[in-house]
Design a protein around this motif. Structure first.
Motif, PDB file in Angstrom:
ATOM      1  N   SER A  17      76.277  40.585 134.730  1.00 17.85           N
ATOM      2  CA  SER A  17      75.695  39.555 133.579  1.00 17.85           C
ATOM      3  C   SER A  17      75.063  38.264 134.177  1.00 17.85           C
ATOM      4  N   SER A  18      75.442  38.290 135.489  1.00 13.13           N
ATOM      5  CA  SER A  18      74.701  37.151 136.221  1.00 13.13           C
ATOM      6  C   SER A  18      73.521  37.282 136.777  1.00 13.13           C
ATOM      7  N   THR A  19      73.249  38.467 137.084  1.00 12.96           N
ATOM      8  CA  THR A  19      71.928  38.605 137.660  1.00 12.96           C
ATOM      9  C   THR A  19      71.004  39.662 136.726  1.00 12.96           C
ATOM     10  N   GLY A  20      71.376  40.359 135.852  1.00 11.57           N
ATOM     11  CA  GLY A  20      70.569  41.202 134.960  1.00 11.57           C
ATOM     12  C   GLY A  20      70.415  42.596 135.519  1.00 11.57           C
ATOM     13  N   PHE A  21      71.076  42.737 136.875  1.00 11.39           N
ATOM     14  CA  PHE A  21      70.960  44.269 137.661  1.00 11.39           C
ATOM     15  C   PHE A  21      71.786  45.069 136.786  1.00 11.39           C
TER      16      PHE A  21
END
Length: 82
Positions: A17-21
């Motif tokens: 959720s923090s990088t979208g990876f």
């Protein structure tokens, strides 16, 4: 193996959720949320707060403040920086 005692193993998308990876892998985890993956199929979506894409150990952005502080204390104590 005995039948009926093992959890269902299926494909799941994990998303940081923090990088979208996000990545597709096999898991026994379940979720009410789903996502359409690149192959056109819909898979359960598991949101994570941290993954190898954002963890400081894997990204090389970890801080060595504790080690640096220990070195400074050693040098002050034994006077190597005079």
């Amino acid at each position: 193996m005995k039948k009926g005692i093992h959890p269902d193993y299926h494909k799941v998308v994990f998303k940081d959720s923090s990088t979208g990876f996000s990545f597709l892998t096999g898991s026994t985890a379940n979720s009410d949320q789903t996502i359409e993956w690149e192959d056109g199929n819909t898979y359960p979506l598991i949101l994570m707060e941290i993954s190898s894409d954002s963890h400081p150990f894997y990204t090389g952005r970890q801080k060595f403040t504790q080690a640096d502080g220990a070195v400074d204390r050693f040098n002050k104590r034994y006077g190597l920086n005079k």
